[in-house]
Design a protein around this motif. Structure first.
Motif, PDB file in Angstrom:
ATOM      1  N   ASN A  20      14.733  -0.410  -2.399  1.00  0.00           N
ATOM      2  CA  ASN A  20      14.192  -0.624  -3.752  1.00  0.00           C
ATOM      3  C   ASN A  20      12.786  -0.046  -3.835  1.00  0.00           C
ATOM      4  OD1 ASN A  20      16.232  -2.562  -5.022  1.00  0.00           O
ATOM      5  ND2 ASN A  20      15.811  -3.518  -3.051  1.00  0.00           N
ATOM      6  N   GLN A  21      12.637   1.212  -3.525  1.00  0.00           N
ATOM      7  CA  GLN A  21      11.309   1.806  -3.379  1.00  0.00           C
ATOM      8  C   GLN A  21      10.489   1.831  -4.662  1.00  0.00           C
ATOM      9  OE1 GLN A  21      11.282   5.477  -1.171  1.00  0.00           O
ATOM     10  NE2 GLN A  21      12.916   4.762   0.148  1.00  0.00           N
ATOM     11  N   THR A  22      11.130   1.850  -5.814  1.00  0.00           N
ATOM     12  CA  THR A  22      10.369   1.904  -7.060  1.00  0.00           C
ATOM     13  C   THR A  22      10.176   0.533  -7.693  1.00  0.00           C
ATOM     14  OG1 THR A  22      12.384   2.339  -8.324  1.00  0.00           O
ATOM     15  CG2 THR A  22      11.130   4.262  -7.571  1.00  0.00           C
ATOM     16  N   SER A  23      10.850  -0.483  -7.169  1.00  0.00           N
ATOM     17  CA  SER A  23      10.770  -1.830  -7.733  1.00  0.00           C
ATOM     18  C   SER A  23       9.758  -2.682  -6.976  1.00  0.00           C
ATOM     19  CB  SER A  23      12.128  -2.525  -7.657  1.00  0.00           C
ATOM     20  OG  SER A  23      13.097  -1.809  -8.354  1.00  0.00           O
ATOM     21  N   PHE A  61       0.349 -13.027 -11.188  1.00  0.00           N
ATOM     22  CA  PHE A  61       0.768 -14.410 -11.330  1.00  0.00           C
ATOM     23  C   PHE A  61       2.191 -14.434 -11.859  1.00  0.00           C
ATOM     24  CE2 PHE A  61       1.261 -18.333 -13.677  1.00  0.00           C
ATOM     25  CZ  PHE A  61       0.833 -19.257 -12.739  1.00  0.00           C
ATOM     26  N   PRO A  62       3.086 -15.261 -11.397  1.00  0.00           N
ATOM     27  CA  PRO A  62       2.876 -16.407 -10.533  1.00  0.00           C
ATOM     28  C   PRO A  62       3.043 -16.124  -9.054  1.00  0.00           C
ATOM     29  CG  PRO A  62       5.070 -16.527 -11.414  1.00  0.00           C
ATOM     30  CD  PRO A  62       4.419 -15.285 -11.989  1.00  0.00           C
ATOM     31  N   GLY A  63       3.423 -14.924  -8.677  1.00  0.00           N
ATOM     32  CA  GLY A  63       3.555 -14.613  -7.255  1.00  0.00           C
ATOM     33  C   GLY A  63       3.346 -13.137  -7.031  1.00  0.00           C
ATOM     34  N   HIS A  64       2.789 -12.816  -5.902  1.00  0.00           N
ATOM     35  CA  HIS A  64       2.543 -11.414  -5.574  1.00  0.00           C
ATOM     36  C   HIS A  64       3.857 -10.651  -5.490  1.00  0.00           C
ATOM     37  CE1 HIS A  64      -1.541 -12.493  -3.545  1.00  0.00           C
ATOM     38  NE2 HIS A  64      -1.466 -12.861  -4.802  1.00  0.00           N
ATOM     39  N   ARG A  65       3.772  -9.358  -5.746  1.00  0.00           N
ATOM     40  CA  ARG A  65       4.938  -8.487  -5.662  1.00  0.00           C
ATOM     41  C   ARG A  65       4.655  -7.403  -4.624  1.00  0.00           C
ATOM     42  NH1 ARG A  65       6.011 -12.002  -8.800  1.00  0.00           N
ATOM     43  NH2 ARG A  65       7.333 -11.941 -10.628  1.00  0.00           N
ATOM     44  N   PHE A  66       5.720  -6.908  -4.018  1.00  0.00           N
ATOM     45  CA  PHE A  66       5.583  -5.946  -2.928  1.00  0.00           C
ATOM     46  C   PHE A  66       6.541  -4.784  -3.124  1.00  0.00           C
ATOM     47  CE2 PHE A  66       4.727 -10.217  -1.555  1.00  0.00           C
ATOM     48  CZ  PHE A  66       3.499 -10.099  -0.932  1.00  0.00           C
ATOM     49  N   ARG A  67       6.146  -3.637  -2.610  1.00  0.00           N
ATOM     50  CA  ARG A  67       7.032  -2.486  -2.519  1.00  0.00           C
ATOM     51  C   ARG A  67       6.563  -1.637  -1.347  1.00  0.00           C
ATOM     52  NH1 ARG A  67       5.487   1.358  -7.671  1.00  0.00           N
ATOM     53  NH2 ARG A  67       3.440   1.950  -6.916  1.00  0.00           N
ATOM     54  N   LEU A  68       7.471  -0.803  -0.880  1.00  0.00           N
ATOM     55  CA  LEU A  68       7.155   0.095   0.223  1.00  0.00           C
ATOM     56  C   LEU A  68       6.075   1.065  -0.236  1.00  0.00           C
ATOM     57  CD1 LEU A  68       8.101   0.754   3.124  1.00  0.00           C
ATOM     58  CD2 LEU A  68       9.561   2.481   2.113  1.00  0.00           C
ATOM     59  N   ALA A  69       5.062   1.235   0.570  1.00  0.00           N
ATOM     60  CA  ALA A  69       3.959   2.134   0.217  1.00  0.00           C
ATOM     61  C   ALA A  69       4.436   3.580   0.240  1.00  0.00           C
ATOM     62  CB  ALA A  69       2.792   1.949   1.190  1.00  0.00           C
ATOM     63  N   ASP A  70       4.014   4.345  -0.763  1.00  0.00           N
ATOM     64  CA  ASP A  70       4.367   5.766  -0.806  1.00  0.00           C
ATOM     65  C   ASP A  70       3.891   6.495   0.441  1.00  0.00           C
ATOM     66  OD1 ASP A  70       5.548   5.513  -3.294  1.00  0.00           O
ATOM     67  OD2 ASP A  70       3.710   6.042  -4.367  1.00  0.00           O
ATOM     68  N   ARG A  71       2.755   6.072   0.945  1.00  0.00           N
ATOM     69  CA  ARG A  71       2.156   6.748   2.102  1.00  0.00           C
ATOM     70  C   ARG A  71       2.199   5.878   3.356  1.00  0.00           C
ATOM     71  NH1 ARG A  71      -2.770  10.316   0.700  1.00  0.00           N
ATOM     72  NH2 ARG A  71      -2.536  10.271   2.927  1.00  0.00           N
ATOM     73  N   ALA A  72       3.244   5.074   3.488  1.00  0.00           N
ATOM     74  CA  ALA A  72       3.354   4.164   4.630  1.00  0.00           C
ATOM     75  C   ALA A  72       3.271   4.904   5.958  1.00  0.00           C
ATOM     76  CB  ALA A  72       4.650   3.362   4.540  1.00  0.00           C
ATOM     77  N   ALA A  73       3.980   6.016   6.056  1.00  0.00           N
ATOM     78  CA  ALA A  73       3.997   6.771   7.314  1.00  0.00           C
ATOM     79  C   ALA A  73       2.617   7.346   7.639  1.00  0.00           C
ATOM     80  CB  ALA A  73       5.030   7.884   7.248  1.00  0.00           C
ATOM     81  N   GLN A  74       1.878   7.761   6.638  1.00  0.00           N
ATOM     82  CA  GLN A  74       0.542   8.322   6.879  1.00  0.00           C
ATOM     83  C   GLN A  74      -0.477   7.236   7.196  1.00  0.00           C
ATOM     84  OE1 GLN A  74       2.391   9.163   4.144  1.00  0.00           O
ATOM     85  NE2 GLN A  74       2.941  11.255   4.673  1.00  0.00           N
ATOM     86  N   ARG A  75      -0.327   6.072   6.601  1.00  0.00           N
ATOM     87  CA  ARG A  75      -1.287   4.982   6.823  1.00  0.00           C
ATOM     88  C   ARG A  75      -1.246   4.445   8.246  1.00  0.00           C
ATOM     89  NH1 ARG A  75      -0.473   1.183   1.520  1.00  0.00           N
ATOM     90  NH2 ARG A  75      -1.409   2.576  -0.010  1.00  0.00           N
TER      91      ARG A  75
END
Length: 96
Positions: A20-23, A61-75
């Protein structure tokens, strides 16, 4: 400090997010989709992956949201590669 072991739970959370890379997903949504991962474990895992630079976090709010970072491999290339090797060992296919 980064642990050397990668758990099956980390891979399950990453699998949900890589599919779910864009969600943006909440911890509850991730826990509902991850196989055998308790909500408390999801919260700890997403926090770890944010700190490692693998996930982006939206503080809403009410809860944090997460997604895979576009630059995860570079970070954090080393950790990202280790996650992929662990997924291979566990027989889990990641889409990133």
């Amino acid at each position: 400090m980064e642990r050397s072991e990668i758990s099956r739970h980390e891979i399950e959370v990453l699998k949900v997010l890589s599919g779910n890379q864009t969600s943006w997903l909440s911890n509850a949504e991730i826990a509902a989709r991850a196989q055998g991962v308790a909500p408390r474990t999801v919260r700890a895992t997403t926090l770890k992956l944010v700190k490692a630079g693998v996930l982006d976090q939206a503080e809403v709010f009410p809860g944090h949201r997460f997604r895979l970072a576009d630059r995860a491999a570079q970070r954090n290339r080393g950790y990202f590669d280790r996650l992929h090797r662990a997924a291979e060992v566990f027989g889990v296919e990641l889409t990133v």
